[in-house]
Design a protein around this motif. Structure first.
Motif, PDB file in Angstrom:
ATOM      1  N   VAL A   1      77.171  66.937   9.766  1.00 19.81           N
ATOM      2  CA  VAL A   1      76.957  66.602   8.349  1.00 19.81           C
ATOM      3  C   VAL A   1      77.596  67.691   7.485  1.00 19.81           C
ATOM      4  CG1 VAL A   1      75.183  66.272   6.574  1.00 19.81           C
ATOM      5  CG2 VAL A   1      74.822  65.371   8.870  1.00 19.81           C
ATOM      6  N   PRO A   2      78.286  67.327   6.423  1.00 20.52           N
ATOM      7  CA  PRO A   2      78.902  68.321   5.547  1.00 20.52           C
ATOM      8  C   PRO A   2      77.875  69.293   4.975  1.00 20.52           C
ATOM      9  CG  PRO A   2      79.717  66.129   5.026  1.00 20.52           C
ATOM     10  CD  PRO A   2      78.586  65.955   5.992  1.00 20.52           C
ATOM     11  N   THR A   3      78.287  70.562   4.846  1.00 20.94           N
ATOM     12  CA  THR A   3      77.422  71.593   4.281  1.00 20.94           C
ATOM     13  C   THR A   3      78.017  72.224   3.026  1.00 20.94           C
ATOM     14  OG1 THR A   3      78.389  73.265   5.727  1.00 20.94           O
ATOM     15  CG2 THR A   3      76.393  72.157   6.515  1.00 20.94           C
TER      16      THR A   3
ATOM     17  N   ALA B   1      83.838  65.466  -9.406  1.00 22.10           N
ATOM     18  CA  ALA B   1      83.062  64.238  -9.200  1.00 22.10           C
ATOM     19  C   ALA B   1      83.660  63.410  -8.066  1.00 22.10           C
ATOM     20  CB  ALA B   1      82.998  63.424 -10.488  1.00 22.10           C
ATOM     21  N   ALA B   2      84.990  63.298  -8.010  1.00 22.59           N
ATOM     22  CA  ALA B   2      85.650  62.539  -6.947  1.00 22.59           C
ATOM     23  C   ALA B   2      85.413  63.190  -5.578  1.00 22.59           C
ATOM     24  CB  ALA B   2      87.147  62.414  -7.230  1.00 22.59           C
ATOM     25  N   ALA B   3      85.456  64.515  -5.530  1.00 24.58           N
ATOM     26  CA  ALA B   3      85.201  65.215  -4.268  1.00 24.58           C
ATOM     27  C   ALA B   3      83.754  65.008  -3.816  1.00 24.58           C
ATOM     28  CB  ALA B   3      85.505  66.706  -4.417  1.00 24.58           C
ATOM     29  N   ALA B   4      82.830  65.030  -4.756  1.00 24.84           N
ATOM     30  CA  ALA B   4      81.419  64.805  -4.422  1.00 24.84           C
ATOM     31  C   ALA B   4      81.206  63.394  -3.875  1.00 24.84           C
ATOM     32  CB  ALA B   4      80.543  65.048  -5.653  1.00 24.84           C
ATOM     33  N   VAL B   5      81.846  62.398  -4.501  1.00 20.48           N
ATOM     34  CA  VAL B   5      81.737  61.023  -4.018  1.00 20.48           C
ATOM     35  C   VAL B   5      82.324  60.917  -2.604  1.00 20.48           C
ATOM     36  CG1 VAL B   5      82.614  58.671  -4.358  1.00 20.48           C
ATOM     37  CG2 VAL B   5      81.648  59.933  -6.278  1.00 20.48           C
ATOM     38  N   MET B   6      83.469  61.554  -2.382  1.00 16.22           N
ATOM     39  CA  MET B   6      84.104  61.505  -1.066  1.00 16.22           C
ATOM     40  C   MET B   6      83.174  62.054   0.015  1.00 16.22           C
ATOM     41  SD  MET B   6      87.441  63.541   0.347  1.00 16.22           S
ATOM     42  CE  MET B   6      86.547  65.084   0.261  1.00 16.22           C
ATOM     43  N   VAL B   7      82.541  63.202  -0.259  1.00 18.31           N
ATOM     44  CA  VAL B   7      81.660  63.818   0.728  1.00 18.31           C
ATOM     45  C   VAL B   7      80.383  62.999   0.911  1.00 18.31           C
ATOM     46  CG1 VAL B   7      80.236  65.860   1.186  1.00 18.31           C
ATOM     47  CG2 VAL B   7      82.613  66.113   0.477  1.00 18.31           C
ATOM     48  N   THR B   8      79.867  62.455  -0.166  1.00 18.18           N
ATOM     49  CA  THR B   8      78.669  61.610  -0.082  1.00 18.18           C
ATOM     50  C   THR B   8      78.946  60.389   0.790  1.00 18.18           C
ATOM     51  OG1 THR B   8      77.976  62.349  -2.270  1.00 18.18           O
ATOM     52  CG2 THR B   8      76.991  60.318  -1.448  1.00 18.18           C
ATOM     53  N   GLU B   9      80.100  59.759   0.588  1.00 19.17           N
ATOM     54  CA  GLU B   9      80.460  58.588   1.399  1.00 19.17           C
ATOM     55  C   GLU B   9      80.742  58.971   2.843  1.00 19.17           C
ATOM     56  OE1 GLU B   9      83.665  56.766  -0.765  1.00 19.17           O
ATOM     57  OE2 GLU B   9      82.299  55.875  -2.233  1.00 19.17           O
ATOM     58  N   LEU B  10      81.347  60.129   3.067  1.00 19.37           N
ATOM     59  CA  LEU B  10      81.590  60.616   4.426  1.00 19.37           C
ATOM     60  C   LEU B  10      80.277  60.775   5.177  1.00 19.37           C
ATOM     61  CD1 LEU B  10      83.729  61.961   6.420  1.00 19.37           C
ATOM     62  CD2 LEU B  10      82.947  64.116   5.443  1.00 19.37           C
TER      63      LEU B  10
ATOM     64  N   PHE C   1      79.592  58.276   8.341  1.00 20.21           N
ATOM     65  CA  PHE C   1      79.651  58.867   9.672  1.00 20.21           C
ATOM     66  C   PHE C   1      78.290  59.280  10.216  1.00 20.21           C
ATOM     67  CE2 PHE C   1      84.048  59.062   8.612  1.00 20.21           C
ATOM     68  CZ  PHE C   1      84.709  59.009   9.818  1.00 20.21           C
ATOM     69  N   HIS C   2      77.347  59.616   9.320  1.00 24.33           N
ATOM     70  CA  HIS C   2      76.062  60.154   9.775  1.00 24.33           C
ATOM     71  C   HIS C   2      74.866  59.342   9.305  1.00 24.33           C
ATOM     72  CE1 HIS C   2      78.187  63.589  11.318  1.00 24.33           C
ATOM     73  NE2 HIS C   2      78.809  63.684  10.173  1.00 24.33           N
ATOM     74  N   ASP C   3      75.128  58.275   8.573  1.00 23.83           N
ATOM     75  CA  ASP C   3      74.056  57.399   8.104  1.00 23.83           C
ATOM     76  C   ASP C   3      72.972  58.182   7.354  1.00 23.83           C
ATOM     77  OD1 ASP C   3      73.496  54.744   7.891  1.00 23.83           O
ATOM     78  OD2 ASP C   3      72.251  54.652   9.695  1.00 23.83           O
ATOM     79  N   THR C   4      73.407  59.115   6.519  1.00 28.52           N
ATOM     80  CA  THR C   4      72.471  59.932   5.772  1.00 28.52           C
ATOM     81  C   THR C   4      72.998  60.157   4.358  1.00 28.52           C
ATOM     82  OG1 THR C   4      71.150  61.958   5.850  1.00 28.52           O
ATOM     83  CG2 THR C   4      73.460  62.161   6.462  1.00 28.52           C
ATOM     84  N   ASP C   5      72.102  60.437   3.435  1.00 22.32           N
ATOM     85  CA  ASP C   5      72.480  60.711   2.056  1.00 22.32           C
ATOM     86  C   ASP C   5      72.440  62.213   1.804  1.00 22.32           C
ATOM     87  OD1 ASP C   5      72.876  58.048   1.216  1.00 22.32           O
ATOM     88  OD2 ASP C   5      70.715  57.779   0.995  1.00 22.32           O
ATOM     89  N   VAL C   6      73.394  62.695   1.028  1.00 24.88           N
ATOM     90  CA  VAL C   6      73.461  64.108   0.693  1.00 24.88           C
ATOM     91  C   VAL C   6      73.598  64.281  -0.811  1.00 24.88           C
ATOM     92  CG1 VAL C   6      74.467  64.803   2.908  1.00 24.88           C
ATOM     93  CG2 VAL C   6      75.983  64.194   1.011  1.00 24.88           C
ATOM     94  N   GLU C   7      73.323  65.497  -1.266  1.00 33.64           N
ATOM     95  CA  GLU C   7      73.507  65.858  -2.672  1.00 33.64           C
ATOM     96  C   GLU C   7      74.502  67.004  -2.743  1.00 33.64           C
ATOM     97  OE1 GLU C   7      69.623  66.798  -4.173  1.00 33.64           O
ATOM     98  OE2 GLU C   7      69.068  64.687  -4.339  1.00 33.64           O
TER      99      GLU C   7
ATOM    100  N   ALA D   1      69.730  64.833   1.004  1.00 36.38           N
ATOM    101  CA  ALA D   1      68.949  64.301  -0.109  1.00 36.38           C
ATOM    102  C   ALA D   1      67.469  64.379   0.262  1.00 36.38           C
ATOM    103  CB  ALA D   1      69.357  62.866  -0.405  1.00 36.38           C
ATOM    104  N   PRO D   2      66.585  64.572  -0.713  1.00 37.78           N
ATOM    105  CA  PRO D   2      65.158  64.754  -0.411  1.00 37.78           C
ATOM    106  C   PRO D   2      64.563  63.675   0.490  1.00 37.78           C
ATOM    107  CG  PRO D   2      65.567  65.187  -2.719  1.00 37.78           C
ATOM    108  CD  PRO D   2      66.849  64.668  -2.135  1.00 37.78           C
ATOM    109  N   GLU D   3      64.976  62.413   0.335  1.00 40.53           N
ATOM    110  CA  GLU D   3      64.392  61.351   1.164  1.00 40.53           C
ATOM    111  C   GLU D   3      64.855  61.435   2.621  1.00 40.53           C
ATOM    112  OE1 GLU D   3      67.924  59.670  -1.057  1.00 40.53           O
ATOM    113  OE2 GLU D   3      66.120  60.711  -1.646  1.00 40.53           O
ATOM    114  N   ASN D   4      65.913  62.249   2.909  1.00 41.71           N
ATOM    115  CA  ASN D   4      66.405  62.397   4.277  1.00 41.71           C
ATOM    116  C   ASN D   4      65.881  63.640   4.970  1.00 41.71           C
ATOM    117  OD1 ASN D   4      67.989  60.090   4.436  1.00 41.71           O
ATOM    118  ND2 ASN D   4      69.602  61.076   3.254  1.00 41.71           N
TER     119      ASN D   4
END
Length: 116
Positions: free
Chosen positions: A25-27, A66-75, A79-85, A104-107
């Motif tokens: 997962v991206p860090t 914003a575009a980079a954040a969307v790219m990482v969120t979708e990645l 790939f990991h079936d998880t949500d990130v912030e 993300a808090p729910e994950n």
């Protein structure tokens, strides 16, 4: 001499399914404005994914972040079936930005109550 097609005599290789890389997962994210365009490095516990951000060279830095954040969120989702912030750090240079990527808090795993 009569020429014939060799279709029936051709040997075909088995197609091997390519495995996706075992990226974690991206860090973090590093975003750079270069004369050639916007470049990103996505940091993970197992390595780094580097590449070009798919936005025009003259994109405003806020929109590029914003575009980079969307790219990482979708990645992370694909790939990991998880949500990130993504949380951007204050810039150290006018052409370079870094961000922290967290689950993300729910994950996040639930906290256990020690008083139980």
């Amino acid at each position: 001499m009569n020429s014939t097609m060799l279709d029936s005599g051709m040997v075909r290789r088995k197609k091997e399914k390519k495995k996706r890389p075992a990226w974690s997962v991206p860090t973090g994210i590093v975003l750079l404005a270069t004369p050639e365009g916007w470049r990103t490095s996505v940091l993970t516990e197992r390595g780094m994914l580097c590449g070009r951000l798919d936005v025009p060279i003259n994109t405003d830095p806020k929109e590029a972040r914003a575009a980079a954040a969307v790219m990482v969120t979708e990645l992370a989702r694909d790939f990991h079936d998880t949500d990130v912030e993504v949380s951007w750090d204050p810039p150290q240079e006018p052409w370079s930005w870094t961000a922290q990527v967290t689950l993300a808090p729910e994950n996040e795993p639930p906290l256990t109550d020690a008083g139980g």
